[in-house]
Design a protein around this motif. Sequence first.
Motif, PDB file in Angstrom:
ATOM      1  N   GLN A 165       0.740  -1.201   0.049  1.00 57.05           N
ATOM      2  CA  GLN A 165       0.083   0.061   0.182  1.00 57.05           C
ATOM      3  C   GLN A 165       0.733   1.271   0.118  1.00 57.05           C
ATOM      4  OE1 GLN A 165      -2.160  -0.893   3.527  1.00 57.05           O
ATOM      5  NE2 GLN A 165      -3.792  -2.059   2.382  1.00 57.05           N
ATOM      6  N   LEU A 166       2.193   1.320   0.394  1.00 59.71           N
ATOM      7  CA  LEU A 166       2.911   2.374   0.694  1.00 59.71           C
ATOM      8  C   LEU A 166       4.225   2.236   0.003  1.00 59.71           C
ATOM      9  CD1 LEU A 166       2.129   3.484   4.344  1.00 59.71           C
ATOM     10  CD2 LEU A 166       1.175   4.620   2.370  1.00 59.71           C
ATOM     11  N   CYS A 167       4.908   3.007  -0.512  1.00 58.97           N
ATOM     12  CA  CYS A 167       6.289   2.935  -1.290  1.00 58.97           C
ATOM     13  C   CYS A 167       6.946   2.987  -0.005  1.00 58.97           C
ATOM     14  CB  CYS A 167       6.527   4.013  -2.309  1.00 58.97           C
ATOM     15  SG  CYS A 167       8.094   4.089  -3.051  1.00 58.97           S
ATOM     16  N   CYS A 168       7.737   2.017   0.221  1.00 57.37           N
ATOM     17  CA  CYS A 168       8.905   1.733   1.359  1.00 57.37           C
ATOM     18  C   CYS A 168      10.119   1.730   0.879  1.00 57.37           C
ATOM     19  CB  CYS A 168       8.552   0.693   2.154  1.00 57.37           C
ATOM     20  SG  CYS A 168       7.035   0.737   3.080  1.00 57.37           S
ATOM     21  N   PHE A 169      11.200   2.428   1.730  1.00 59.72           N
ATOM     22  CA  PHE A 169      12.714   2.098   1.648  1.00 59.72           C
ATOM     23  C   PHE A 169      12.987   1.437   2.807  1.00 59.72           C
ATOM     24  CE2 PHE A 169      16.833   3.880   2.365  1.00 59.72           C
ATOM     25  CZ  PHE A 169      17.544   3.752   1.638  1.00 59.72           C
ATOM     26  N   ASN A 170      14.047   0.293   2.380  1.00 59.75           N
ATOM     27  CA  ASN A 170      14.509  -0.548   3.627  1.00 59.75           C
ATOM     28  C   ASN A 170      16.049  -0.249   3.586  1.00 59.75           C
ATOM     29  OD1 ASN A 170      15.950  -2.644   4.733  1.00 59.75           O
ATOM     30  ND2 ASN A 170      14.118  -3.931   4.421  1.00 59.75           N
ATOM     31  N   ASP A 171      16.313   0.528   4.573  1.00 56.57           N
ATOM     32  CA  ASP A 171      17.665   1.006   4.814  1.00 56.57           C
ATOM     33  C   ASP A 171      18.807  -0.238   4.705  1.00 56.57           C
ATOM     34  OD1 ASP A 171      19.859   2.991   5.196  1.00 56.57           O
ATOM     35  OD2 ASP A 171      20.050   2.005   7.057  1.00 56.57           O
ATOM     36  N   ASP A 172      18.625  -1.317   5.531  1.00 56.11           N
ATOM     37  CA  ASP A 172      19.174  -2.394   5.387  1.00 56.11           C
ATOM     38  C   ASP A 172      19.440  -3.023   4.273  1.00 56.11           C
ATOM     39  OD1 ASP A 172      20.905  -4.516   6.998  1.00 56.11           O
ATOM     40  OD2 ASP A 172      19.438  -5.826   6.591  1.00 56.11           O
ATOM     41  N   ILE A 173      18.641  -3.058   3.480  1.00 54.60           N
ATOM     42  CA  ILE A 173      18.749  -3.855   2.046  1.00 54.60           C
ATOM     43  C   ILE A 173      19.100  -2.716   0.904  1.00 54.60           C
ATOM     44  CG2 ILE A 173      17.592  -4.982  -0.014  1.00 54.60           C
ATOM     45  CD1 ILE A 173      15.873  -5.942   2.255  1.00 54.60           C
ATOM     46  N   GLN A 174      18.265  -1.596   0.889  1.00 53.27           N
ATOM     47  CA  GLN A 174      18.663  -0.729  -0.262  1.00 53.27           C
ATOM     48  C   GLN A 174      19.671   0.336   0.036  1.00 53.27           C
ATOM     49  OE1 GLN A 174      14.300  -0.228  -0.048  1.00 53.27           O
ATOM     50  NE2 GLN A 174      14.091   0.017  -2.267  1.00 53.27           N
ATOM     51  N   GLY A 175      19.536   0.949   1.274  1.00 49.36           N
ATOM     52  CA  GLY A 175      20.573   1.964   1.844  1.00 49.36           C
ATOM     53  C   GLY A 175      21.892   1.335   1.846  1.00 49.36           C
ATOM     54  N   THR A 176      22.113   0.254   2.228  1.00 47.84           N
ATOM     55  CA  THR A 176      23.744  -0.344   2.321  1.00 47.84           C
ATOM     56  C   THR A 176      24.027  -0.678   0.891  1.00 47.84           C
ATOM     57  OG1 THR A 176      23.212  -1.245   4.546  1.00 47.84           O
ATOM     58  CG2 THR A 176      25.088  -2.248   3.317  1.00 47.84           C
ATOM     59  N   ALA A 177      22.922  -1.178   0.076  1.00 51.34           N
ATOM     60  CA  ALA A 177      23.321  -1.573  -1.317  1.00 51.34           C
ATOM     61  C   ALA A 177      23.862  -0.253  -2.202  1.00 51.34           C
ATOM     62  CB  ALA A 177      22.248  -2.160  -2.005  1.00 51.34           C
ATOM     63  N   ALA A 178      23.280   0.834  -2.130  1.00 46.20           N
ATOM     64  CA  ALA A 178      23.476   1.994  -2.726  1.00 46.20           C
ATOM     65  C   ALA A 178      24.687   2.387  -2.156  1.00 46.20           C
ATOM     66  CB  ALA A 178      22.422   3.114  -2.252  1.00 46.20           C
ATOM     67  N   VAL A 179      25.384   2.455  -0.839  1.00 39.64           N
ATOM     68  CA  VAL A 179      26.447   2.973  -0.455  1.00 39.64           C
ATOM     69  C   VAL A 179      27.533   2.158  -0.783  1.00 39.64           C
ATOM     70  CG1 VAL A 179      27.913   3.569   1.546  1.00 39.64           C
ATOM     71  CG2 VAL A 179      25.473   4.224   1.573  1.00 39.64           C
ATOM     72  N   ALA A 180      27.297   0.658  -0.909  1.00 41.45           N
ATOM     73  CA  ALA A 180      28.338  -0.116  -1.227  1.00 41.45           C
ATOM     74  C   ALA A 180      28.539  -0.240  -2.687  1.00 41.45           C
ATOM     75  CB  ALA A 180      27.938  -1.817  -0.859  1.00 41.45           C
ATOM     76  N   VAL A 181      27.487  -0.183  -3.688  1.00 44.82           N
ATOM     77  CA  VAL A 181      27.924  -0.044  -5.160  1.00 44.82           C
ATOM     78  C   VAL A 181      28.703   1.314  -5.419  1.00 44.82           C
ATOM     79  CG1 VAL A 181      26.688  -0.109  -7.033  1.00 44.82           C
ATOM     80  CG2 VAL A 181      25.868  -1.778  -5.601  1.00 44.82           C
ATOM     81  N   GLY A 182      28.050   2.374  -4.894  1.00 42.44           N
ATOM     82  CA  GLY A 182      28.834   3.510  -4.898  1.00 42.44           C
ATOM     83  C   GLY A 182      30.282   3.593  -4.715  1.00 42.44           C
ATOM     84  N   THR A 183      30.584   2.837  -3.583  1.00 43.63           N
ATOM     85  CA  THR A 183      31.884   2.823  -3.051  1.00 43.63           C
ATOM     86  C   THR A 183      32.780   2.030  -4.229  1.00 43.63           C
ATOM     87  OG1 THR A 183      31.214   2.994  -0.812  1.00 43.63           O
ATOM     88  CG2 THR A 183      33.515   1.925  -1.325  1.00 43.63           C
ATOM     89  N   LEU A 184      32.144   0.763  -4.533  1.00 46.31           N
ATOM     90  CA  LEU A 184      32.777  -0.116  -5.397  1.00 46.31           C
ATOM     91  C   LEU A 184      32.991   0.727  -6.815  1.00 46.31           C
ATOM     92  CD1 LEU A 184      31.166  -3.496  -4.769  1.00 46.31           C
ATOM     93  CD2 LEU A 184      33.391  -2.735  -4.281  1.00 46.31           C
ATOM     94  N   MET A 185      32.096   1.334  -7.208  1.00 46.46           N
ATOM     95  CA  MET A 185      32.205   2.039  -8.642  1.00 46.46           C
ATOM     96  C   MET A 185      33.110   3.241  -8.507  1.00 46.46           C
ATOM     97  SD  MET A 185      28.001   2.577  -9.765  1.00 46.46           S
ATOM     98  CE  MET A 185      28.417   3.530 -10.957  1.00 46.46           C
ATOM     99  N   ALA A 186      33.361   3.823  -7.425  1.00 46.70           N
ATOM    100  CA  ALA A 186      34.496   4.781  -7.320  1.00 46.70           C
ATOM    101  C   ALA A 186      35.709   4.270  -7.188  1.00 46.70           C
ATOM    102  CB  ALA A 186      34.311   5.461  -6.089  1.00 46.70           C
ATOM    103  N   ALA A 187      35.953   2.983  -6.407  1.00 48.66           N
ATOM    104  CA  ALA A 187      37.261   2.192  -6.233  1.00 48.66           C
ATOM    105  C   ALA A 187      37.514   1.839  -7.536  1.00 48.66           C
ATOM    106  CB  ALA A 187      37.237   1.182  -5.294  1.00 48.66           C
TER     107      ALA A 187
END
Length: 176
Positions: free
Chosen positions: A4-26
């Motif tokens: 019913q509501l668009c949700c954001f899961n920090d453990d899944i999506q937040g951690t993934a965004a930071v990790a992928v951004g870090t890997l892309m920069a590296a």
Amino acid sequence: YRDQLCCFNDDIQGTAAVAVGTLMAACLAKGEQLRDQRIVFAGAGSAGCGIADQIVKQMMAEGASKAEAHSRIFLMSRDGLLQASSTGLFEFQRPFCTPDEVVARWQQLSSVGDGRLSLLDVVANVRPSVLIGVSGQAGLFTKAIVESMLAHCEQPLILPLSNPTSQAEAQPVDLL
């Protein structure tokens, strides 16, 4: 309310965004692309699988097929490497199972006591360029594991992401 509501899961999506951004920069700093990395995860829960899923999407954006991207990712849970023959897995873990025929060709260097491959075995056989920790097991990234990575990768990317810091797989001083 997920239907019913668009949700954001920090453990899944937040951690993934930071990790992928870090890997892309590296990877950019190394003159490489994420699609060319081999990645081992210590931890196959929601955070590990969420990061792996975002890595697959980024690898595909860089030109890899979905099958190619999945073939470059290896996840370990507390029960060992996720394999096609593994039982008791959650549905979100299934896409990240390594085919049994791939593992059958691997050399086993050590044993965790019941014939399962250790993290050192997986690192030695996969020869990853990236090691990601989301296991909550302090000290899991041992000197032997780091040395195994260095034996085949001049600039390994090692991300001990578990928190709190007391549960991180390694401290910076351990990795240096």
